[in-house]
Design a protein around this motif. Structure first.
Motif: not given
Ligand SMILES: Nc1ncnc2c1ncn2[C@@H]1O[C@H](COP(=O)(O)OP(=O)(O)OP(=O)(O)O)[C@@H](O)[C@H]1O
Ligand SMILES: [Mg+2]
Length: 403
Positions: A40-64
């Motif tokens: 859940e720490g990812i929510e503090d860092v990027l503001g989105y819940p952790s499941r968004r990152f697991i559900e969509d494999r490209n989600f993190w890349e898209g935020l860079i």
């Protein structure tokens, strides 16, 4: 307590510590780099819940940040391929639209093995804020926005005043210079009055130069903008700058391998570099290091409003950081240093027009300038200029603003 239970307890403690730190813990597939797990720490860092990152494999890349995307992924791959431990820093877009600077620390256990890592905010201030409550974060941003808005209004008002004075003075000075020139031509070469008249003419010329600086500050000076390769421009100017600051100061130039181009007036750009170098020289009377670092970044609306200038158009920007290891500045100086005639250098030493000229030039180019400085800890100015993609040196795009 069995070894198994102890191990699980230890895992829980580590997870709790990481959670407290405001950092995110994750594991990835070493072949595809896809996230397998993120806490859940990812929510503090990027503001989105952790499941968004697991559900969509490209989600993190898209935020860079777009221009950093491929190089960031390549660097991560490089670490993972060789099963190395290391860190990669990059910027990304937070859910609230602001830009965040992140550092990924990666631990890879051999090629094809487990890959784990921690993502944290590189900017400590932000880390402290995000580790607390989200409302604090919002209020901190609002304060920054308000401060920035007031600063921008103040500079606008000073700019208008300066423009008005400069305009009237310009008219008066035209009369003085043309009549003194006329009189000079009438005086015979051996007339004793000629030297006096010449002094009047010289003083008027100095005043004309000052008025020109004031007009630059209020963004009304003429300029011819061309597409400029900043890397080349910086390397070309390096010798001149070294000559200006003297051999006691070491100049370091760091440029990205890719050329960073922008639309600019080359002469004005040199004036910016020169003024910053002169100030750095004055701040380091016993020598030191003066660094110029060129990079690119993406500026979004929230970042512009809170940290740069509300007038800035969101998009890709070139950044030029000019840092010195000099005496630094206190808050009183920091608040006023872009105002025309503000100087701490004493009579006859500084006119206080260097940085107001820099400010005017940068504004006129659709850019912004920020600074980081503290007494005894040096100063770094960071200039943002709109990035442009065509590396042609010949193309003349706009004749600049009329006076
Ligand atoms: N790199 C720096 N380190 C420390 N102080 C600085 C630096 N750059 C600017 N300042 C402070 O900001 C003030 C304003 O700078 P600015 O360049 O506008 O004027 P100046 O250098 O005093 O005079 P001028 O540039 O007209 O000769 C300086 O007097 C100094 O106090
Ligand atoms: Mg100066």
């Amino acid at each position: 307590m069995t070894a198994d239970v102890r191990e699980r307890e230890a895992e829980k403690s580590i997870a709790a510590v990481l959670r407290e730190s405001g950092a995110a813990f994750w594991t990835r597939d070493p072949a595809t780099l896809h996230l397998k797990y993120v806490n859940e720490g990812i929510e503090d860092v990027l503001g989105y819940p952790s499941r968004r990152f697991i559900e969509d494999r490209n989600f993190w890349e898209g935020l860079i940040a777009p221009h950093e995307r491929s190089v960031t992924i390549d660097r991560l791959r490089e670490l993972l391929r060789h099963g190395r431990t290391g860190s990669v820093d990059y910027s990304a877009i937070h859910a609230d639209g602001s830009q965040v600077f992140l550092v990924d620390s990666v631990v890879a256990f051999g090629a094809g093995g487990i890959v784990a890592g921690v993502t944290a905010l590189a900017n400590h201030e932000r880390l402290a804020v995000s580790a607390n409550v989200a409302t604090r974060q919002t209020s901190a941003r609002k304060d920054a926005e308000e401060l920035q808005r007031r600063q921008s209004q103040k500079m606008e008002a000073v700019g208008r005043l300066a423009a008005g004075i400069a305009h009237d003075f310009n008219n008066i000075l035209t009369v003085i210079t043309s009549y003194s020139q006329l009189l000079l031509s009438r005086f015979p070469p051996d007339d004793p009055g000629r030297a006096d008249l010449y002094e009047i003419r010289k003083a008027a010329d100095r005043a004309v130069a000052m008025v020109r600086q004031l007009l630059t500050f209020s963004h009304r000076s003429q300029g011819e903008q061309k597409i400029i390769d900043m890397t080349a421009a910086l390397l070309e100017t390096q010798n001149m700058l070294q000559h200006t600051v003297g051999c006691q100061i070491e100049i370091v130039v760091l440029v990205e391998p890719d050329a960073a181009c922008c639309l600019a007036d080359r002469a004005q750009l040199d004036q910016v570099l020169l003024n910053l170098a002169l100030n750095a020289r004055d701040a380091m009377p016993n020598g030191g290091t003066l660094s110029f670092e060129l990079g690119t970044t993406v500026v979004d609306e929230a970042f512009a409003r809170s940290y740069l200038d509300p007038d800035i158009v969101p998009g890709e920007y070139i950044t030029l950081s000019v840092g010195d290891t000099g005496q630094g500045m206190d808050s009183r100086t920091r608040d006023r240093l872009f105002e025309p005639f503000f100087t701490t250098k004493g009579p006859g030493k500084g006119k206080g027009l260097g940085l107001s000229t820099v400010y005017g030039i940068i504004k006129q180019h659709g850019g912004a300038i920020t600074l980081l400085s503290d007494v005894g800890r040096g100063t770094t100015f960071r200039i943002y200029l709109p990035w442009t993609s065509h590396p042609s040196h010949e193309l003349i795009v706009s004749p600049g603003l009329p006076s």
